[in-house]
Design a protein around this motif. Structure first.
Motif, PDB file in Angstrom:
ATOM      1  N   GLY A 152      15.934  36.069  45.720  1.00 25.37           N
ATOM      2  CA  GLY A 152      15.284  36.547  46.744  1.00 25.37           C
ATOM      3  C   GLY A 152      15.281  38.144  47.057  1.00 25.37           C
ATOM      4  O   GLY A 152      14.288  38.611  47.305  1.00 25.37           O
ATOM      5  N   LEU A 153      16.483  38.650  46.785  1.00 29.54           N
ATOM      6  CA  LEU A 153      16.533  40.093  46.734  1.00 29.54           C
ATOM      7  C   LEU A 153      16.006  40.666  45.536  1.00 29.54           C
ATOM      8  O   LEU A 153      15.161  41.719  45.474  1.00 29.54           O
ATOM      9  CB  LEU A 153      18.086  40.675  46.727  1.00 29.54           C
ATOM     10  CG  LEU A 153      18.723  40.245  48.128  1.00 29.54           C
ATOM     11  CD1 LEU A 153      20.342  40.617  47.992  1.00 29.54           C
ATOM     12  CD2 LEU A 153      18.139  41.077  49.177  1.00 29.54           C
TER      13      LEU A 153
ATOM     14  N   PHE B 196      21.202  45.165  55.337  1.00 30.61           N
ATOM     15  CA  PHE B 196      19.685  44.464  55.841  1.00 30.61           C
ATOM     16  C   PHE B 196      19.078  46.076  55.955  1.00 30.61           C
ATOM     17  O   PHE B 196      18.790  46.753  54.953  1.00 30.61           O
ATOM     18  CB  PHE B 196      19.673  43.992  57.234  1.00 30.61           C
ATOM     19  CG  PHE B 196      18.297  43.610  57.296  1.00 30.61           C
ATOM     20  CD1 PHE B 196      17.470  42.918  56.680  1.00 30.61           C
ATOM     21  CD2 PHE B 196      17.845  43.700  58.634  1.00 30.61           C
ATOM     22  CE1 PHE B 196      16.247  42.567  56.941  1.00 30.61           C
ATOM     23  CE2 PHE B 196      16.216  43.686  58.941  1.00 30.61           C
ATOM     24  CZ  PHE B 196      15.780  43.075  58.073  1.00 30.61           C
TER      25      PHE B 196
ATOM     26  N   THR C 289      28.176  37.276  46.404  1.00 30.84           N
ATOM     27  CA  THR C 289      28.049  36.058  46.229  1.00 30.84           C
ATOM     28  C   THR C 289      28.947  35.435  45.420  1.00 30.84           C
ATOM     29  O   THR C 289      29.401  34.192  45.916  1.00 30.84           O
ATOM     30  CB  THR C 289      26.700  35.494  45.549  1.00 30.84           C
ATOM     31  OG1 THR C 289      25.669  36.372  45.957  1.00 30.84           O
ATOM     32  CG2 THR C 289      26.227  34.397  45.637  1.00 30.84           C
TER      33      THR C 289
ATOM     34  N   SER D 227      19.068  33.958  34.445  1.00 27.27           N
ATOM     35  CA  SER D 227      19.889  32.967  33.827  1.00 27.27           C
ATOM     36  C   SER D 227      19.182  31.939  33.276  1.00 27.27           C
ATOM     37  O   SER D 227      19.593  30.816  32.748  1.00 27.27           O
ATOM     38  CB  SER D 227      21.225  32.451  34.775  1.00 27.27           C
ATOM     39  OG  SER D 227      20.280  31.559  35.896  1.00 27.27           O
TER      40      SER D 227
ATOM     41  N   ARG E  92      21.250  35.959  30.946  1.00 28.31           N
ATOM     42  CA  ARG E  92      22.832  36.387  30.932  1.00 28.31           C
ATOM     43  C   ARG E  92      23.443  35.082  30.275  1.00 28.31           C
ATOM     44  O   ARG E  92      24.652  35.266  29.657  1.00 28.31           O
ATOM     45  CB  ARG E  92      23.584  36.753  32.239  1.00 28.31           C
ATOM     46  CG  ARG E  92      23.182  35.473  33.389  1.00 28.31           C
ATOM     47  CD  ARG E  92      23.695  36.204  34.786  1.00 28.31           C
ATOM     48  NE  ARG E  92      23.390  35.275  35.553  1.00 28.31           N
ATOM     49  CZ  ARG E  92      24.324  34.462  36.179  1.00 28.31           C
ATOM     50  NH1 ARG E  92      25.588  34.123  35.663  1.00 28.31           N
ATOM     51  NH2 ARG E  92      23.778  33.575  37.218  1.00 28.31           N
TER      52      ARG E  92
ATOM     53  N   HIS F 216      16.571  27.656  42.566  1.00 23.02           N
ATOM     54  CA  HIS F 216      15.296  27.834  42.885  1.00 23.02           C
ATOM     55  C   HIS F 216      15.247  29.368  42.306  1.00 23.02           C
ATOM     56  O   HIS F 216      15.981  29.862  41.532  1.00 23.02           O
ATOM     57  CB  HIS F 216      15.556  28.402  44.561  1.00 23.02           C
ATOM     58  CG  HIS F 216      16.468  29.554  44.919  1.00 23.02           C
ATOM     59  ND1 HIS F 216      17.811  29.542  44.383  1.00 23.02           N
ATOM     60  CD2 HIS F 216      15.928  30.693  45.481  1.00 23.02           C
ATOM     61  CE1 HIS F 216      18.255  30.742  44.736  1.00 23.02           C
ATOM     62  NE2 HIS F 216      17.342  31.480  45.057  1.00 23.02           N
TER      63      HIS F 216
ATOM     64  N   CYS G 248      25.100  45.144  48.190  1.00 26.45           N
ATOM     65  CA  CYS G 248      24.688  44.672  49.766  1.00 26.45           C
ATOM     66  C   CYS G 248      25.504  43.157  49.830  1.00 26.45           C
ATOM     67  O   CYS G 248      25.239  42.433  50.983  1.00 26.45           O
ATOM     68  CB  CYS G 248      23.449  44.503  50.031  1.00 26.45           C
ATOM     69  SG  CYS G 248      22.629  43.030  49.235  1.00 26.45           S
TER      70      CYS G 248
ATOM     71  N   ASN H 166      21.535  27.408  43.241  1.00 26.57           N
ATOM     72  CA  ASN H 166      20.881  28.402  42.363  1.00 26.57           C
ATOM     73  C   ASN H 166      19.978  27.539  41.620  1.00 26.57           C
ATOM     74  O   ASN H 166      19.814  27.946  40.655  1.00 26.57           O
ATOM     75  CB  ASN H 166      22.097  29.325  41.524  1.00 26.57           C
ATOM     76  CG  ASN H 166      21.262  30.440  41.024  1.00 26.57           C
ATOM     77  OD1 ASN H 166      20.093  30.898  41.286  1.00 26.57           O
ATOM     78  ND2 ASN H 166      21.750  30.847  39.785  1.00 26.57           N
TER      79      ASN H 166
HETATM   80  N1  LIG Z   1      23.481  42.410  53.098  1.00 22.48           N
HETATM   81  C1  LIG Z   1      22.311  41.964  53.450  1.00 22.48           C
HETATM   82  O1  LIG Z   1      21.873  42.381  54.197  1.00 22.48           O
HETATM   83  C2  LIG Z   1      21.836  40.848  52.376  1.00 22.48           C
HETATM   84  C3  LIG Z   1      20.528  40.573  52.647  1.00 22.48           C
HETATM   85  C4  LIG Z   1      20.121  39.549  51.784  1.00 22.48           C
HETATM   86  C5  LIG Z   1      20.998  38.945  51.159  1.00 22.48           C
HETATM   87  N2  LIG Z   1      22.386  39.213  51.013  1.00 22.48           N
HETATM   88  C6  LIG Z   1      23.274  38.378  50.027  1.00 22.48           C
HETATM   89  O2  LIG Z   1      22.816  38.731  48.769  1.00 22.48           O
HETATM   90  C7  LIG Z   1      23.146  37.744  47.706  1.00 22.48           C
HETATM   91  C8  LIG Z   1      21.921  37.472  46.959  1.00 22.48           C
HETATM   92  O3  LIG Z   1      20.941  36.983  48.206  1.00 22.48           O
HETATM   93  P1  LIG Z   1      19.436  36.293  47.529  1.00 22.48           P
HETATM   94  O4  LIG Z   1      18.529  36.088  48.511  1.00 22.48           O
HETATM   95  O5  LIG Z   1      18.868  37.153  46.465  1.00 22.48           O
HETATM   96  O6  LIG Z   1      19.868  35.025  46.813  1.00 22.48           O
HETATM   97  P2  LIG Z   1      19.402  34.253  45.652  1.00 22.48           P
HETATM   98  O7  LIG Z   1      17.742  33.824  46.015  1.00 22.48           O
HETATM   99  O8  LIG Z   1      20.117  33.032  45.624  1.00 22.48           O
HETATM  100  O9  LIG Z   1      19.335  35.075  44.235  1.00 22.48           O
HETATM  101  C9  LIG Z   1      20.701  35.644  44.039  1.00 22.48           C
HETATM  102  C10 LIG Z   1      20.662  35.696  42.243  1.00 22.48           C
HETATM  103  O10 LIG Z   1      21.813  36.184  41.987  1.00 22.48           O
HETATM  104  C11 LIG Z   1      22.288  35.568  40.647  1.00 22.48           C
HETATM  105  N3  LIG Z   1      23.373  35.163  40.684  1.00 22.48           N
HETATM  106  C12 LIG Z   1      24.340  34.499  41.352  1.00 22.48           C
HETATM  107  N4  LIG Z   1      25.682  34.521  40.919  1.00 22.48           N
HETATM  108  C13 LIG Z   1      25.708  35.223  39.966  1.00 22.48           C
HETATM  109  C14 LIG Z   1      26.842  35.542  38.998  1.00 22.48           C
HETATM  110  N5  LIG Z   1      27.840  35.154  39.110  1.00 22.48           N
HETATM  111  N6  LIG Z   1      26.631  36.465  38.117  1.00 22.48           N
HETATM  112  C15 LIG Z   1      25.519  37.068  37.836  1.00 22.48           C
HETATM  113  N7  LIG Z   1      24.264  36.848  38.844  1.00 22.48           N
HETATM  114  C16 LIG Z   1      24.504  35.757  39.618  1.00 22.48           C
HETATM  115  C17 LIG Z   1      21.453  34.360  40.534  1.00 22.48           C
HETATM  116  O11 LIG Z   1      20.455  34.888  39.595  1.00 22.48           O
HETATM  117  P3  LIG Z   1      20.681  34.198  37.993  1.00 22.48           P
HETATM  118  O12 LIG Z   1      21.219  32.868  37.861  1.00 22.48           O
HETATM  119  O13 LIG Z   1      18.986  34.141  37.286  1.00 22.48           O
HETATM  120  O14 LIG Z   1      21.296  35.425  37.021  1.00 22.48           O
HETATM  121  C18 LIG Z   1      20.663  34.241  41.817  1.00 22.48           C
HETATM  122  O15 LIG Z   1      19.453  33.735  41.493  1.00 22.48           O
HETATM  123  C19 LIG Z   1      23.567  36.433  48.840  1.00 22.48           C
HETATM  124  O16 LIG Z   1      25.072  36.811  48.957  1.00 22.48           O
HETATM  125  C20 LIG Z   1      23.218  36.986  50.120  1.00 22.48           C
HETATM  126  O17 LIG Z   1      23.954  36.560  51.220  1.00 22.48           O
HETATM  127  C21 LIG Z   1      22.898  40.009  51.715  1.00 22.48           C
END
Ligand SMILES: NC(=O)c1ccc[n+]([C@@H]2O[C@H](COP(=O)([O-])OP(=O)(O)OC[C@H]3O[C@@H](n4cnc5c(N)ncnc54)[C@H](OP(=O)(O)O)[C@@H]3O)[C@@H](O)[C@H]2O)c1
Length: 446
Positions: free
Chosen positions: A235-236, A364, A340, A256, A275, A407, A337, A405
């Protein structure tokens, strides 16, 4: 709601929308306060959002003067809905109770249920008495910065306001529903060339990535930078890659699976690391990191780009932060930010201070940043990364696939919209931007 839907589908006028009655209840996805202990004793991966997320009728709250009702055509899953639905790291009812104590209007939020969802696209159906810039019938997307203007710090950067919240996570009446209550200062024009679900999936993660690497409040990037992007098809990351490419930087994307590598190549990202295939083990065991693995990772990046990344786009947290700090270039910035994989972070501070690196936090986006990020979508410079669409009744399945994970990009949810592909008001511009570019993630998801 049926009357409202018919008005939307037939392109009713402002007066027609304003004369439609607001239903006393509406369909929404929510978690129950009395179920907040249901997963106690289970490991995170075993907590199933399908058990905790319910879809049913809830009472329509009264409208505050600075708010609007939006008939939600489509919404999207964010990771915060996963957190809410597995009650981690905390049940979100504490947030609602705190908001409930803040004011008379805040008290509406402290309920036995929490309507979730922090993204949405739809049509304004009623505005509060203090709303100036929006009217019934306006087609909008919604950003999730929930803040008012009575804190002085909000006037510098509203993300610094003491009462800043994330709508649908730290407030009630979120976007995974047929109707939502939002502040007027959360509204943005819906990009006219996108369908409802394509328009609904962007605001939260697109704005977050924008602040992290484009806005002066973030890293910020410049032409020629090298940016390491974790979770680059998520998503990000899916938006971060596009910002890097648009801004003349070189993204180094980490994912991944070979499918995700192929998707990012098609997006235009040349340097992609799988990775899992590389088999990095940054942690030897639960307590000890392995700096030889950081070095191997850094060498792999250098072999691709000829240099170290001067920006690292961080959000996995505990699993990756040690490596992120190590591989970041001398004088570079690690912008984070989220966490996870765990929020108790460890890194070798010598690599930070001796090489004058900076860790910068980001959360955000303020209204200006969200607006500017939305404008880039409306201009066709940033594409939605919608990969799958579920009905509102399938919200549990949608949240589960993000939790696991499984999607890519974003998962959309149809609320009032009876089918996909509706709401495209400017097909000529869509053609100019290119159907292939707009639907890249959707085609991969399929
Ligand atoms: N502070 C804010 O404003 C804000 C806003 C949005 C999201 N967030 C947070 O940011 C995080 C990611 O959000 P998202 O929407 O991008 O989620 P997402 O769509 O699930 O994407 C996160 C990606 O991170 C990678 N990942 C997960 N665990 C990992 C690990 N142990 N090592 C390396 N890569 C890993 C995975 O990609 P691969 O498996 O392909 O490597 C996964 O697809 C969440 O915790 C969410 O709550 C914070």
């Amino acid at each position: 709601m049926q009357e409202i839907l018919e008005a939307i589908l037939s392109g009713a006028s402002t007066d027609e929308f304003a004369s439609l009655p607001i239903p006393e209840s509406y369909r929404a996805a929510f978690v129950h306060r009395e179920e907040q202990g249901m997963f106690e004793g289970l490991a995170s991966p075993d907590k199933d959002p399908r058990r905790s997320l319910h879809v049913d009728e809830v009472a329509t709250p009264e409208l505050a003067p600075d708010e609007v009702y939006v008939a939600i055509m489509a919404s999207a899953i964010n990771f915060n809905t996963v957190w809410t639905s597995i009650f981690e790291p905390l049940p979100t009812f504490g947030f609602l109770d705190r908001l409930g104590k803040e004011s008379e209007w805040g008290a509406r939020h402290a309920l036995p249920y929490h309507v979730v969802g922090s993204d949405g696209a739809g049509v304004v159906v009623r505005v509060g008495s203090a709303v100036r810039s929006w009217k019934p019938g306006d087609r909008v997307t919604i950003h999730c910065n929930y803040v008012d203007d009575q804190d002085p710090t909000a006037h510098d950067d509203s993300m610094l306001a003491a009462n800043q919240r994330i709508w649908g996570f730290e407030s009630n009446f979120g976007g995974l529903a047929d109707l939502a209550v939002v502040k007027a200062n959360q509204l943005m024009p819906k990009p006219a060339h996108l369908s409802w679900e394509e328009a609904a999936c962007n605001a939260l993660t697109n704005s977050t990535s924008y602040r992290m690497i484009v806005s002066p409040n973030g890293a910020p990037m410049k032409q020629g930078d090298t940016i390491l992007i974790w979770g680059a098809s998520g998503g990000l990351g899916g938006y971060a890659c596009q910002f890097a490419l648009n801004g003349g930087a070189t993204p180094v994307a980490v994912v991944s699976s070979p499918e995700k590598v192929a998707l990012l190549h098609e997006l235009g990202v040349e340097h992609v690391i799988d990775r899992k295939a590389a088999g990095y083990r940054f942690w030897k065991d639960e307590h000890t990191q392995d700096d030889s693995e950081w070095r191997r990772f850094g060498k792999d990046i250098r072999a691709m780009t000829g240099e170290d990344p001067n920006i690292v786009f961080e959000h996995p947290g505990r699993q990756t932060m040690g490596a992120s700090v190590f591989v970041c270039a001398r004088g570079g910035t690690i912008v984070t930010c989220a966490a996870t994989s765990g929020y108790m972070i460890e890194y070798d501070n010598r690599h930070l201070w001796m090489k004058l690196k900076t860790i910068k936090s980001s959360h955000f986006a303020n209204y200006r940043e969200a607006w500017d990020a939305n404008k880039l979508v409306a201009q066709g410079r940033i594409q939605p990364i919608l990969s799958a669409v579920h009905p509102l009744t399938g919200v549990g399945d949608a949240a589960l696939s993000v939790h696991r994970n499984e999607h890519e990009g974003k998962i959309g949810v149809l609320c009032l919209a009876p089918s996909e592909g509706l709401g495209i008001d400017d097909p000529e511009f869509r053609e100019k931007v290119g159907e292939d570019r707009i639907t890249l993630f959707r085609r991969h998801g399929a």
